[in-house]
Write an enzyme that holds these catalytic residues in place. Sequence first.
Site, PDB file in Angstrom:
ATOM      1  N   CYS A  46     -19.409   5.344  12.152  1.00  0.00           N
ATOM      2  CA  CYS A  46     -18.207   6.183  12.130  1.00  0.00           C
ATOM      3  C   CYS A  46     -18.428   7.414  13.004  1.00  0.00           C
ATOM      4  O   CYS A  46     -19.314   8.227  12.720  1.00  0.00           O
ATOM      5  CB  CYS A  46     -17.867   6.598  10.705  1.00  0.00           C
ATOM      6  SG  CYS A  46     -16.427   7.691  10.596  1.00  0.00           S
ATOM      7  N   CYS A  95      -8.032   3.015  13.787  1.00  0.00           N
ATOM      8  CA  CYS A  95      -9.425   2.949  14.247  1.00  0.00           C
ATOM      9  C   CYS A  95     -10.091   1.781  13.539  1.00  0.00           C
ATOM     10  O   CYS A  95     -10.017   1.679  12.324  1.00  0.00           O
ATOM     11  CB  CYS A  95     -10.177   4.234  13.926  1.00  0.00           C
ATOM     12  SG  CYS A  95     -11.928   4.183  14.387  1.00  0.00           S
ATOM     13  N   CYS A 104     -22.878  -4.934  -0.177  1.00  0.00           N
ATOM     14  CA  CYS A 104     -23.345  -4.156   0.980  1.00  0.00           C
ATOM     15  C   CYS A 104     -24.865  -4.013   1.017  1.00  0.00           C
ATOM     16  O   CYS A 104     -25.454  -3.928   2.101  1.00  0.00           O
ATOM     17  CB  CYS A 104     -22.710  -2.759   0.974  1.00  0.00           C
ATOM     18  SG  CYS A 104     -20.967  -2.749   1.389  1.00  0.00           S
ATOM     19  N   ASP A 150       0.796  -1.231   0.000  1.00  0.00           N
ATOM     20  CA  ASP A 150       0.000   0.000   0.000  1.00  0.00           C
ATOM     21  C   ASP A 150       0.829   1.281   0.000  1.00  0.00           C
ATOM     22  O   ASP A 150       0.272   2.377   0.036  1.00  0.00           O
ATOM     23  CB  ASP A 150      -0.995   0.006   1.162  1.00  0.00           C
ATOM     24  CG  ASP A 150      -0.323  -0.033   2.524  1.00  0.00           C
ATOM     25  OD1 ASP A 150       0.915   0.062   2.593  1.00  0.00           O
ATOM     26  OD2 ASP A 150      -1.055  -0.163   3.528  1.00  0.00           O
ATOM     27  N   CYS A 179     -19.227  -4.082  10.844  1.00  0.00           N
ATOM     28  CA  CYS A 179     -19.613  -4.692   9.564  1.00  0.00           C
ATOM     29  C   CYS A 179     -20.106  -6.126   9.765  1.00  0.00           C
ATOM     30  O   CYS A 179     -19.405  -6.952  10.364  1.00  0.00           O
ATOM     31  CB  CYS A 179     -18.421  -4.683   8.611  1.00  0.00           C
ATOM     32  SG  CYS A 179     -18.762  -5.477   7.022  1.00  0.00           S
ATOM     33  N   CYS A 195     -27.235  -1.947   3.705  1.00  0.00           N
ATOM     34  CA  CYS A 195     -26.572  -1.813   5.003  1.00  0.00           C
ATOM     35  C   CYS A 195     -25.762  -0.518   5.069  1.00  0.00           C
ATOM     36  O   CYS A 195     -25.023  -0.185   4.138  1.00  0.00           O
ATOM     37  CB  CYS A 195     -25.649  -3.002   5.254  1.00  0.00           C
ATOM     38  SG  CYS A 195     -24.775  -2.931   6.832  1.00  0.00           S
TER      39      CYS A 195
END
Length: 389
Positions: A200, A242, A190, A136, A249, A193
């Site tokens: 958050c 975090c 998803c 990454d 989920c 949802c």
Amino acid sequence: MPTLKEKIIQESQRLGIDKIGFTHAEPFIELEDSLHEQRERGYNSGFEHQNVEERIYPEKTFEHPKSIISIALAYPTKAQEKMPRDEKRGQFARASWGIDYHHILQDRLQKLIAFIEEQAATEAEKEHWRFRPQVDTGEYVDTAVAQRAGLGFIGKNGLLITEEFGSFVYLGEVTTNIQFEPDEPVPNGCGDCTRCITGCPTGALLGDGRMNAQKCLSYQTQTKGMMPEDYRKKMRNVIYGCDICQLVCPYNKGKDFHFHEEMEPKIEEVYPKLAPLLTISNKEFKQQFGHLAGSWRGKKPLQRNALIALANLGGREAIPQIILCLNDQRPVIRGTAAWSLGQLAKREPEQSLEALNYLLSVETEEEVIEEAQKAIHLLTSKKGSRSTE
């Protein structure tokens, strides 16, 4: 006779790669508008690769790319050691548990490349084959590569969600000039949802798989300046990263995999005592935390975050150490220590007020002066109302 792709898949399992997929190396045109929009709106963290063209077009960084091999390694979500109930402790997000995942991924990618090179039928073919591994810290949007390679789909939290491991995976990829049959992309799962969006605490998620990284708590814990006051309470005791948008989920329910020994967390490293962090030396910091991904920004952000976490946990027993931080050479530490005292010292404010008033008499940094003044105001106003607390 198995194909080269089939051999690679089989070898990946032997190497400890938990999931592998193949995709073509055509441009990621679907990212172009969103990447430019993120930058224009100021939503980037600054940690991303800055050349947008190189993030979209593989040929910008690799001559004549034909395929991208995407891999995923699953990481644990629960520590196997028992958590001591002693001093106030901070927490590193799960992606920073164990040895820095960048090193683990690079090791697997290099071993995979070595295996592919061994499969070359002739020396000429081997010399012709080229590879470029990255994690990454590279140009690509890892989740976009993995989604197109069939590893999973990109959730509304912006993370790759796999069927087997949820979103608790590290991603890496290899660009090559070998043509492979691409795998089928995974459609979004998803549905309606929105648990990550509503969960958050800072409203960082935009609802379409993107985020305002400036508002993300993970980003805020990695900055080196004063953390904006709005985020301090929301940080809780997590001093790096975090996990909220992952923990809420549904795809992550019950997911906890311990496939890789080097990813196993040690309690004293990933749930460190907060008070000792305030005075840790550079040598001690490197010995205790240097191998973690969460140490990459150095000790200052973690010490700042430890001061915030102590306030959030009500760590009044650490007030003497926090007062010592008012003499730190770094303005960020002095200012955050002042804020922390304002939160903690309301019952017995005299010693803290004395230290804060002295700080004001010698301080030259405006942001530290402002924090000290706010803390003094809090403590003097609370001093008169202690009997009602």
